[in-house]
Each structure stands twice: as C-alpha cells, then as structure tokens.
Design an enzyme around this catalytic site. Sequence first.
Site, PDB file in Angstrom:
ATOM      1  N   SER A  53       0.843  -1.191   0.000  1.00 21.35           N
ATOM      2  CA  SER A  53       0.000   0.000   0.000  1.00 21.35           C
ATOM      3  C   SER A  53       0.871   1.231   0.000  1.00 21.35           C
ATOM      4  CB  SER A  53      -0.918   0.013   1.231  1.00 21.35           C
ATOM      5  OG  SER A  53      -0.158   0.087   2.415  1.00 21.35           O
TER       6      SER A  53
ATOM      7  N   GLY B  80       2.153   2.937  -2.201  1.00 20.40           N
ATOM      8  CA  GLY B  80       3.268   2.970  -3.139  1.00 20.40           C
ATOM      9  C   GLY B  80       4.477   2.161  -2.746  1.00 20.40           C
TER      10      GLY B  80
ATOM     11  N   GLU C 288     -10.618   2.756  -7.787  1.00 21.15           N
ATOM     12  CA  GLU C 288      -9.684   3.576  -8.558  1.00 21.15           C
ATOM     13  C   GLU C 288      -9.843   3.270 -10.042  1.00 21.15           C
ATOM     14  OE1 GLU C 288      -5.612   3.919  -7.005  1.00 21.15           O
ATOM     15  OE2 GLU C 288      -6.290   2.724  -5.290  1.00 21.15           O
TER      16      GLU C 288
ATOM     17  N   GLU D 284      -7.916  -0.475  -9.345  1.00 18.13           N
ATOM     18  CA  GLU D 284      -7.921  -1.217  -8.082  1.00 18.13           C
ATOM     19  C   GLU D 284      -9.164  -0.863  -7.281  1.00 18.13           C
ATOM     20  OE1 GLU D 284      -3.054  -1.418  -7.334  1.00 18.13           O
ATOM     21  OE2 GLU D 284      -4.335  -0.373  -5.904  1.00 18.13           O
TER      22      GLU D 284
ATOM     23  N   ASP E 247      -7.368   6.723   1.054  1.00 22.08           N
ATOM     24  CA  ASP E 247      -6.598   7.898   1.490  1.00 22.08           C
ATOM     25  C   ASP E 247      -6.954   9.148   0.695  1.00 22.08           C
ATOM     26  OD1 ASP E 247      -5.378   6.984  -0.828  1.00 22.08           O
ATOM     27  OD2 ASP E 247      -3.417   6.662   0.075  1.00 22.08           O
ATOM     28  N   THR E 248      -7.222   9.015  -0.608  1.00 14.80           N
ATOM     29  CA  THR E 248      -7.608  10.195  -1.391  1.00 14.80           C
ATOM     30  C   THR E 248      -8.943  10.758  -0.919  1.00 14.80           C
ATOM     31  OG1 THR E 248      -8.716   8.855  -3.081  1.00 14.80           O
ATOM     32  CG2 THR E 248      -6.380   9.317  -3.422  1.00 14.80           C
TER      33      THR E 248
ATOM     34  N   ARG F 279       3.471   9.761   5.800  1.00 20.23           N
ATOM     35  CA  ARG F 279       2.394  10.746   5.808  1.00 20.23           C
ATOM     36  C   ARG F 279       2.001  11.005   7.256  1.00 20.23           C
ATOM     37  NH1 ARG F 279      -1.157   8.519   2.008  1.00 20.23           N
ATOM     38  NH2 ARG F 279      -2.271   7.380   3.637  1.00 20.23           N
TER      39      ARG F 279
END
Length: 394
Positions: free
Chosen positions: A160, A162, A267, A279, A286-287, A364
């Site tokens: 996850s 990236g 996504e 996906e 998160d977005t 993050r």
Amino acid sequence: MAKIGSKWTGSGRKAMLLGSGELGKEVAIELQRMGIEVVACDKYVNAPAMHVADKSRVFSMLDAEALREAIVEEHPDHIIPEVEAIATPVLVDLEKDGYNVTPTARAALLTMNREGIRRLAAEELGVPTSPYKFASDYEEFKAAVESVGIPCVVKPIMSSSGHGQSVIKTADDIENSWKIAQEGGRAGVGRVIVEGFVKFDYEITLLTVRSVAGTSFCEPIGHIQIDGDYRYSWQPQAMTPEAKAAAQEIARKVTDALGGYGIFGVELFISGNDVIFSEVSPRPHDTGMVTMISQELSEFALHARALTGLPVPEIRFLAPSASRAVVVEGDSKEVIMDNLDKVLEEPGVQMRIFGKPEVKGHRRMGVILATADSVEEARAKADRAYDKLRIKVL
C-alpha cells in the site's frame, strides 16, 4: 430494526479495527459517536486509532494465530479490516462461525492482494483493465516484462501507499524494479504484478457505498500520486456525463461482486469517455480524506453508518474542496508541525495531524484540507497553507 445499546453492556456493540492508521482513526471517531465500543489493533504501539479507541491490542495482522486469538477473545460484533496485510483466511473461517467481517471476508481476501481483485475484475466480470502479468520469481518476472512491454509498472501483489512500486522505463531498470518489489511488499518477498501503461487523461477514486438503502456514489475524486503514494486529491473531478455513468457502472459491478456493507474506494483511469478499472479497496481511501471538508458525511461517517446496517439515504456534497498530504522525511520519534497559526489563517482551511509516533524515511503525518468556490481555488488554497507549514524533525 437496527439498535445500539449502552456501551459495555450485553446490548452494546463492539467493533474491532484491524489496522489503526489515520483512516482507522477517523472510522473509530465515527463509531464512538454512535456509542460503539472500539478495539484498535495494529503492529505497533500508539497507532493513530489507538488514541481514540476504548482499547488497543498490538500484534501483526499477518500472524494468523495471534489474529484468531485476539478476535475470539474480544468477540466483536464488527470486524473492520483497515489494512491490506491481514491473514485473511482466518477471517474467512471466522465468518463461517458467525462473525461479521466488513464488508465480507471474501472481499478482504480478494482485495488484500492485487492478483485476486484483478482476476475477479478482468477475468470474471469482464471489466476493462490495463494489460497485466503475474510473476513469482525473477525469470518469470523478466518474461512478464517482455510480454507486457516497456514502459510498465511493477507492484508487489500486496502493498500500500506505493511501497515496493516502481516504473520500468528501459531494460536497465528491470533488475532494480524486481529488487524494489521484493523489499516493499507488506508480506515480504513474493509475487508481483507487471502492468502495462494505459493512456489516460486523469485518474479518479469513486467512493462507492453499499448500505441497506442500496448503492450510492460520492462525487468523483481526482488525485495525484507520486510513486504510487497519494499526495493531492480534490472533489469533484470534472467528468463528462458518459464517463461518469461508465465509472459508476464499473464500480457497481465490482462492488456487487464483493458484496457486504461499507464504503469502497474504486480507482479508475479515464480517457475521454472510456473508463479502465485499476484497483479497489473495501474500506475508506486515502484520497477520500478530502471528504472530511467536502461532504456532510465524510467517507468515514458513511463507512460507519453502512457497516452497522444503517441506511445511507443521501450523500450531500457541500462545496469544491481539496486535500494535500503532509509527508515528512527523516528518522525521528519527534516531529514538530510549526507555524500553524499562519497555516490556518485563511478561511476554509483545516488540518489534521495524525499523531504517528515516529517517522523512518518518509511517512504521511498529516493532511491539509481546503474548500472554496472552485476546485482550482481550493487546490491553490491548500497549497498556500502547505507552503506556510514548517516541519521540524528532531
């Protein structure tokens, strides 16, 4: 008739979060607002959701024995996976014993790795996707790259934000991309997916809610990722009516196949009026943190309402909004967010600081939210606020 009794009584409800990051924290807050006891679980102490939960437990979600032991001991009314890396066969077994997994154990099993969900979407449902191949060892990997073609994207089947993701631009990148994927997977070394590039105009997250009232969609969220990790998002993403309808049709088809109640982050790549599936996450995305300022009910409130068996009769969008992730680089257990009085001096700006206990490499650690009369101004406002932020890693 849905009901929730007093906490810590026989008529009360208990929810168990499997993963307790910043998204789980917001889900925990929404569950607390509904009077539901929350047990937050993660592999490290003081994960964000643990700050607001009634109880916490620390163990690896990939440890099948520890996972089963914790669930049986707590006996929650709702098991809520909040990360991809979970020993999902345990959830499948426990669901057969009567436990309630959000949205379903099968959904968690299929989406915890990219192979399960890609094969479901492309091979069973016939949904358009990018070309792809899977590989278990280096020789298979080289053959997969040759088959898909260069340039291509390489990802561990389970990761996850990236982690482990890279782009092969020339043949010289092949060996290093394999190494990155093996080091970045949530379950350690293992199988990878090689995806061919698709030409697209933009990509979106279509938050899709399945509740007792049916399937609902949030306004599409545009976003920018860097090395597979979310950095910016905004809502709404402008789309043609045809593309929006096609996106909703694909999202409905995929989420219907997964079943259960809750929110799904679907996504998608958009090229003109054509939509390509990428996906899906059977949990808040998160977005979707932008919905904390853009909607009457955030994605977290929608998830909590849906998974508890309550209806979602309407998703009310409030105003064009944007989010910008605060990513901190360094190696420390103490990070200071400074100049906050300037960050928040402009109307329509909010900030969430996640309270994660440390950073190693990059992580993050917060998000800036902004709302305005247009997406462009909301994004600009979020950027202005971010530029005023001063981060100190001690």
